[in-house]
Design a protein around this motif. Structure first.
Motif, short mmCIF file in Angstrom:
data_model
loop_
_atom_site.label_atom_id
_atom_site.label_comp_id
_atom_site.label_asym_id
_atom_site.label_seq_id
_atom_site.Cartn_x
_atom_site.Cartn_y
_atom_site.Cartn_z
N GLY A 1 0.81 -1.21 0.00
CA GLY A 1 0.00 0.00 0.00
C GLY A 1 0.84 1.26 0.00
N THR A 2 1.99 1.20 0.70
CA THR A 2 2.85 2.37 0.80
C THR A 2 3.63 2.62 -0.48
N LEU A 3 4.19 1.57 -1.04
CA LEU A 3 5.10 1.74 -2.19
C LEU A 3 4.45 1.48 -3.54
N GLY A 4 3.29 0.88 -3.54
CA GLY A 4 2.60 0.61 -4.81
C GLY A 4 3.14 -0.58 -5.57
N ILE A 5 3.94 -1.42 -4.87
CA ILE A 5 4.50 -2.59 -5.56
C ILE A 5 3.40 -3.58 -5.93
N ALA A 6 3.65 -4.34 -6.97
CA ALA A 6 2.73 -5.38 -7.45
C ALA A 6 1.36 -4.83 -7.84
N SER A 7 1.33 -3.57 -8.20
CA SER A 7 0.04 -2.98 -8.57
C SER A 7 -0.19 -3.02 -10.08
N GLN A 8 0.84 -3.44 -10.81
CA GLN A 8 0.67 -3.49 -12.28
C GLN A 8 0.77 -4.92 -12.79
N CYS A 9 1.97 -5.36 -13.24
CA CYS A 9 2.03 -6.71 -13.82
C CYS A 9 1.96 -7.80 -12.74
N GLY A 10 2.38 -7.46 -11.52
CA GLY A 10 2.29 -8.42 -10.42
C GLY A 10 3.44 -9.42 -10.34
N LYS A 11 4.39 -9.32 -11.28
CA LYS A 11 5.48 -10.30 -11.31
C LYS A 11 6.41 -10.19 -10.10
N CYS A 12 6.43 -9.03 -9.48
CA CYS A 12 7.35 -8.80 -8.37
C CYS A 12 6.79 -9.30 -7.05
N ALA A 13 5.53 -9.71 -7.01
CA ALA A 13 4.87 -10.02 -5.74
C ALA A 13 5.64 -11.05 -4.91
N CYS A 14 6.09 -12.11 -5.58
CA CYS A 14 6.75 -13.20 -4.86
C CYS A 14 8.04 -12.72 -4.20
N LEU A 15 8.89 -12.04 -4.99
CA LEU A 15 10.15 -11.54 -4.46
C LEU A 15 9.91 -10.47 -3.40
N ALA A 16 8.95 -9.59 -3.67
CA ALA A 16 8.66 -8.52 -2.72
C ALA A 16 8.22 -9.11 -1.37
N LYS A 17 7.39 -10.13 -1.42
CA LYS A 17 6.94 -10.79 -0.18
C LYS A 17 8.13 -11.35 0.59
N GLN A 18 9.05 -11.96 -0.17
CA GLN A 18 10.23 -12.55 0.45
C GLN A 18 11.08 -11.49 1.15
N VAL A 19 11.28 -10.36 0.46
CA VAL A 19 12.08 -9.28 1.07
C VAL A 19 11.41 -8.76 2.33
N VAL A 20 10.09 -8.58 2.27
CA VAL A 20 9.35 -8.10 3.45
C VAL A 20 9.49 -9.11 4.60
N ARG A 21 9.31 -10.37 4.29
CA ARG A 21 9.38 -11.41 5.32
C ARG A 21 10.77 -11.44 5.97
N GLU A 22 11.80 -11.40 5.13
CA GLU A 22 13.17 -11.41 5.66
C GLU A 22 13.44 -10.21 6.55
#
Ligand code: FES
Length: 56
Positions: free
Chosen positions: A30-51
């Motif tokens: 919600g803050t950065l707007g990631i994964a709001s378009q093609c969605g391909k980054c969702a998996c990696l983005a989740k991983q970075v957040v989790r770590e």
């Protein structure tokens, strides 16, 4: 490195968002707007957040 190419968001920006108070992938998204378009980054983005959450 860039995590979300569509929005030009790097892993550093994602980590900073967590350090600044985001405590879930949903909040970072919600803050950065990631994964709001093609969605391909969702998996990696989740991983970075989790770590990062595991570190703080
Ligand atoms: Fe993140 Fe496309 S790379 S929405």
């Amino acid at each position: 490195m860039y995590v979300c190419l569509c929005e030009g968001v790097t892993d550093t920006q994602i980590r900073d968002a967590v350090y600044e108070g985001c405590c879930s992938y949903r909040e970072v998204r919600g803050t950065l707007g990631i994964a709001s378009q093609c969605g391909k980054c969702a998996c990696l983005a989740k991983q970075v957040v989790r770590e990062t959450i595991a570190e703080v």
